[in-house]
Design an enzyme around this catalytic site. Structure first.
Site, mmCIF file in Angstrom:
data_model
loop_
_atom_site.group_PDB
_atom_site.id
_atom_site.type_symbol
_atom_site.label_atom_id
_atom_site.label_comp_id
_atom_site.label_asym_id
_atom_site.label_seq_id
_atom_site.Cartn_x
_atom_site.Cartn_y
_atom_site.Cartn_z
ATOM 1 N N TRP A 56 0.530 -1.360 -0.291
ATOM 2 C CA TRP A 56 0.113 0.037 0.201
ATOM 3 C C TRP A 56 1.277 1.212 -0.125
ATOM 4 C CZ3 TRP A 56 -0.616 4.226 3.312
ATOM 5 C CH2 TRP A 56 -1.428 5.294 3.362
ATOM 6 N N HIS A 57 1.905 1.306 0.802
ATOM 7 C CA HIS A 57 3.200 2.425 0.428
ATOM 8 C C HIS A 57 3.743 2.513 -0.532
ATOM 9 C CE1 HIS A 57 2.585 1.256 4.881
ATOM 10 N NE2 HIS A 57 2.292 3.000 5.484
ATOM 11 N N GLY A 58 3.637 1.227 -0.931
ATOM 12 C CA GLY A 58 4.656 2.262 -2.670
ATOM 13 C C GLY A 58 4.432 0.757 -3.619
#
Lengths: 480, 390
Positions: free
Chosen positions: A314-316
């Site tokens: 989700w963060h990247g």
């Protein structure tokens, strides 16, 4: 548009507040929607159409889902309403990553729309909650659109669920709370702005200075690692504070997103204090539907790894984020295992010694995890971690000039100390003690109010000064 | 309840007045076009078009415009500087530090590759244009040389820098003569608020260079030989960057009959529709050594431009009263603008080449190297950032 910009602070925000309170309660969601679109379009003039399209599609699908709830079509609409936003998120954020890593094909996708990770989760949570009957479907398009686009939390969270702000959206702000909420919002926003502009950005300058050195010593490597953790914390929690403060100004009560995560004594506690709304989202919409911990151990371990793989992703779209997420999965499983093993054992340490070592363990893990998080490549992350042990390519035994390292540390020692203390509850505790004492004396309450006004005004002034100076752009006649 | 409301109103009204005040001042204040402290033209209000909206340039330009024209901009920058120095205990602000009233910009670490790049540029120029002529080089130390290390600031290793350059030039097999001018300078020879050195303090340096070039006997380098002219209120480039209250400098420029009779040709003012009028041709635009017209805001934002008119790719100074017919070609940066006039007693013609503004491949079209003395004179800051040389 960024909260920490002159355009937002001195033009957009006053206009938004003015228009919002000028119109009657009925029209306020419309004002919020229009202002939010303007806010988003300022940074994403093209992708605002993508967001609008997603809002319309999800609104219609939820309407159809609700209407055909008892039929097979209802489930199909439900699936579509959840999958379509994630399909868009996948395309913009992960498609190139998967194509490259699964098939070795390098493709160029469009730029990532700002805030897509946040509003996708909000849309999905709304659709899921309506399907499961946890919330009632919103029949008014403007109200629903205002929920998704709500500018205070649109681009960087916290991830707000429809149920959490439904009452204010539908019934409006409680007029008895108006002034209190406004004041609270202003102070909270100013505090968040200060965290972002005065602490995170300045610590970021230090991190950039260290990175500019080809090599460095071990002490500076540790200072750098601590600075990275502090920068990420103050940047993100500052933005969350601003969002919560803005929410208060408009009468909303957003959930807290950070609760002094660095004072945690375990990783599971850390994740109850760090990016709380994201953790809660994955818990409620992934972990629990997968069975949570009420399953066999192997399945439970799988659930943990699935959730943390997704949290990392989700963060990247990068291996560093995946590794970062999986690292926490391993640690959480280990912690759980240790606590089961030690449950029956008779191990008695003095509490303060155990506490000290627990803090040390969490601090070390967090520092290392954010080095992985921060680096674009795994090679860079490992080099930074190796530097903490005094080895690897970042450490230069011959090239390092101790005086340079010492200067960089001396130059930024003030902000690092402020960051370290500010990341604990100590400042709040001191303020509360001072408030208690002042309230006990004559004019004490007035002094507390005055201090709050001064604190807010000084913070705003200083933040403005930093923003203005950040644009300093001298004509140097070529540097000279 | 009512008391509670009033209690909350204090902070709300304070903020309201603060923001309304800023917006009001912003709206009422006339839009400035120039920032004196930053020595630049300020951004103007961007035009709203469909293209500027979709490519986001309108939003970016608007933010720049608002930042540039924000009320009390200089005062706010000063507040930030005080906060950085006094509260955060930083030793610099925007990389500028102030010691004993002298402001200087941090310059570190040493970029060895840049020094080698400069050496490569020098040797290729010599090989291309003046393989058999006498060639000298010297480095102008920046203020950090005198201030940084002894006051606990990081600085480049000047000995190492010189060593790399010397070694590279030696390895080229060409004949290069080095001169050390740092021993003839001290911090008092520089402006307090600016990066440059002071012309009236350069007699020793000019004498040293003159001796090395073999023209020392022709130079008049006594204070009594010149008439001093003062330009007050010179706020140098570091003044704006430091954002701290500093007293302005005074520029003193020196004249004598030789300098007054000299004329300056520069390439930029002698190009019309692609055609260049050379200095000896009819119709060439010639200017005096000291460009007092540059002291107005319309012409220049930097008073140091009074020396030879400031930045220019190629300049030729003709000195009809020179004691010899010798010619000197200097590859230079802005420091040479104030030094070159002191050599006009000895050289009939001095050509100044600034490779930051013209490609090395083009200079042969405008400069005759035959028989001239060649000097490379670069400040240590340019040596450490030689990528700017074309």
């Amino acid at each position: 548009m960024l909260f920490s910009s002159i355009t937002f602070l001195y033009f957009f925000l006053p206009c938004a507040v003015l228009f919002y309170f000028m119109v009657p309660q009925k029209g306020r969601n419309f004002i919020l929607f229009v202002m939010s679109l303007l806010f988003y379009a300022w940074g994403e003039p093209v992708y605002v159409l993508l967001m609008l399209m997603q809002i319309v599609i999800s609104f219609v699908l939820v309407l159809l889902m609700d209407r055909f709830r008892e039929e097979r079509a209802g489930r199909a609409f439900y699936m579509l309403s959840v999958l379509l936003p994630f399909a868009a998120l996948f395309y913009f954020k992960y498609f190139h990553f998967f194509m490259e890593n699964l098939f070795g094909i390098r493709i160029k996708t469009a730029a990532l729309p700002i805030g897509i990770s946040f509003y996708t989760f909000q849309i999905a949570s709304y659709c899921i909650d309506v399907w499961h009957g946890r919330v009632k479907r919103q029949e008014n398009f403007i109200t629903y659109a205002a929920y998704v686009t709500l500018f205070p939390q649109l681009v960087a969270g916290p991830i707000v669920r429809y149920s959490e702000i439904e009452q204010t959206l539908v019934k409006g702000m409680d007029s008895s709370e108006l002034y209190g909420s406004l004041e609270q919002g202003i102070v909270r926003f100013a505090a968040g702005l200060g965290k972002k502009v005065l602490i995170a950005n300045v610590i970021g300058e230090f991190a950039a200075e260290v990175l500019a050195l080809e090599q460095r010593g071990i002490a500076l490597s540790w200072a750098y690692a601590i600075a990275v953790s502090l920068q990420i914390y103050f940047d993100f929690s500052g933005y969350s504070d601003m969002a919560i403060g803005l929410g208060n100004i408009f009468g909303f009560h957003f959930p807290e997103n950070f609760r002094y995560p660095f004072i945690s004594k375990s990783i599971s506690e850390f994740w109850r204090r760090w990016h709380i709304t994201l953790g809660a989202w994955f818990r409620d919409y992934v972990y629990i539907p997968l069975g949570g911990n009420r399953v066999r151990m192997i399945r439970w371990i799988f659930n943990i790894f699935a959730v943390w793989f997704l949290t990392g992703l989700w963060h990247g779209a990068g291996w560093n984020f995946i590794l970062w997420g999986l690292m926490f999965a391993v640690l959480l499983v280990m912690e759980k295992g240790c606590s089961r093993l030690s449950a029956g054992a008779d191990i008695s340490f003095p509490r303060y010694i155990a506490g000290f070592f627990r803090h040390l363990y969490v601090a070390a893990v967090i520092i290392i995890s954010f080095l992985i998080f921060q680096n674009d490549t795994l090679t860079g992350a490992f080099a930074d971690i190796q530097a903490l042990a005094g080895c690897g390519s970042r450490i230069g035994h011959a090239a390092v000039k101790p005086e340079m390292d010492a200067y960089l540390l001396r130059n930024r020692i003030g902000i690092l100390c402020i960051g370290l203390i500010g990341s604990t509850p100590v400042p709040l505790w001191l303020w509360q003690r001072a408030q208690e004492r002042l309230n006990g004396i004559r004019f004490g309450a007035a002094a507390v109010r005055l201090l709050r006004v001064l604190f807010t005004a000084v913070l705003l002034l200083l933040c403005t000064a930093y923003l203005i100076d950040g644009s300093f752009n001298p004509f140097l006649y070529f540097r000279f | 309840m009512r008391k509670g409301r009033q209690k909350h109103r204090v902070i709300i009204l304070t903020l309201l007045f603060y923001m309304a005040g800023i917006v009001l001042v912003f709206t009422l204040c006339s839009s400035k076009t120039i920032s004196e402290s930053e020595r630049r033209r300020l951004a103007q209000k961007p035009k709203l078009t469909a293209a500027s909206l979709t490519d986001k340039s309108f939003m970016e330009d608007m933010e720049t415009y608002l930042l540039d024209h924000f009320p009390f901009r200089d005062g706010l920058r000063r507040i930030k500087a005080y906060f950085a120095y006094d509260v955060l205990r930083q030793k610099e602000n925007n990389d500028i530090y102030v010691v004993d009233g002298y402001a200087s910009k941090l310059e570190y670490p040493l970029d060895g590759a840049s020094v080698r790049r400069l050496a490569g540029k020098m040797t290729s120029l010599k090989h291309q244009y003046f393989p058999n002529q006498n060639t000298w080089y010297a480095m102008v130390p920046d203020k950090n040389y005198f201030l940084a290390e002894q006051n606990g600031y990081p600085s480049i290793d000047y000995t190492q820098m010189t060593g790399i350059l010397m070694q590279e030039l030696e390895d080229s097999g060409q004949n290069w003569n080095d001169m050390d001018i740092s021993s003839s300078l001290d911090i008092g020879d520089y402006y307090r608020t600016d990066t440059h050195w002071r012309q009236e303090q350069l007699f020793d340096t000019a004498a040293k260079i003159g001796e090395a070039l073999g023209v020392g006997e022709y130079l008049k380098l006594q204070k009594a030989d010149f008439e001093e002219h003062a330009i007050e209120n010179f706020y140098g480039v570091y003044y704006g960057q430091a954002a701290l209250p500093m007293k302005p400098d005074t520029i003193i420029y020196l004249t004598d009959e030789t300098i007054e009779k000299a004329s300056v040709w520069n390439l930029e003012e002698n190009i019309l529709d692609g055609k260049v009028t050379m200095s000896e041709e009819k119709g060439a635009v010639l200017k005096p050594v000291y460009r007092l017209d540059k002291l107005t805001e319309e012409m220049s934002l930097d008073k140091y431009d009074v020396f030879l008119g400031g930045a220019s790719s190629i300049q030729v100074i003709q000195s009809p009263l020179a004691a010899t017919d010798k010619r000197l070609i200097i590859f230079r940066d802005s420091y040479t603008s104030s030094l070159a006039p002191l050599f006009l007693e000895a050289y009939r013609e001095i050509t100044l080449v600034d490779l930051r503004y013209i490609s090395s491949d083009l200079i042969g079209e405008y400069v005759d190297f035959e028989g001239a003395d060649i000097l490379f004179l670069y400040s240590t800051a340019v040596v450490n950032h030689a990528a700017v040389l074309k």
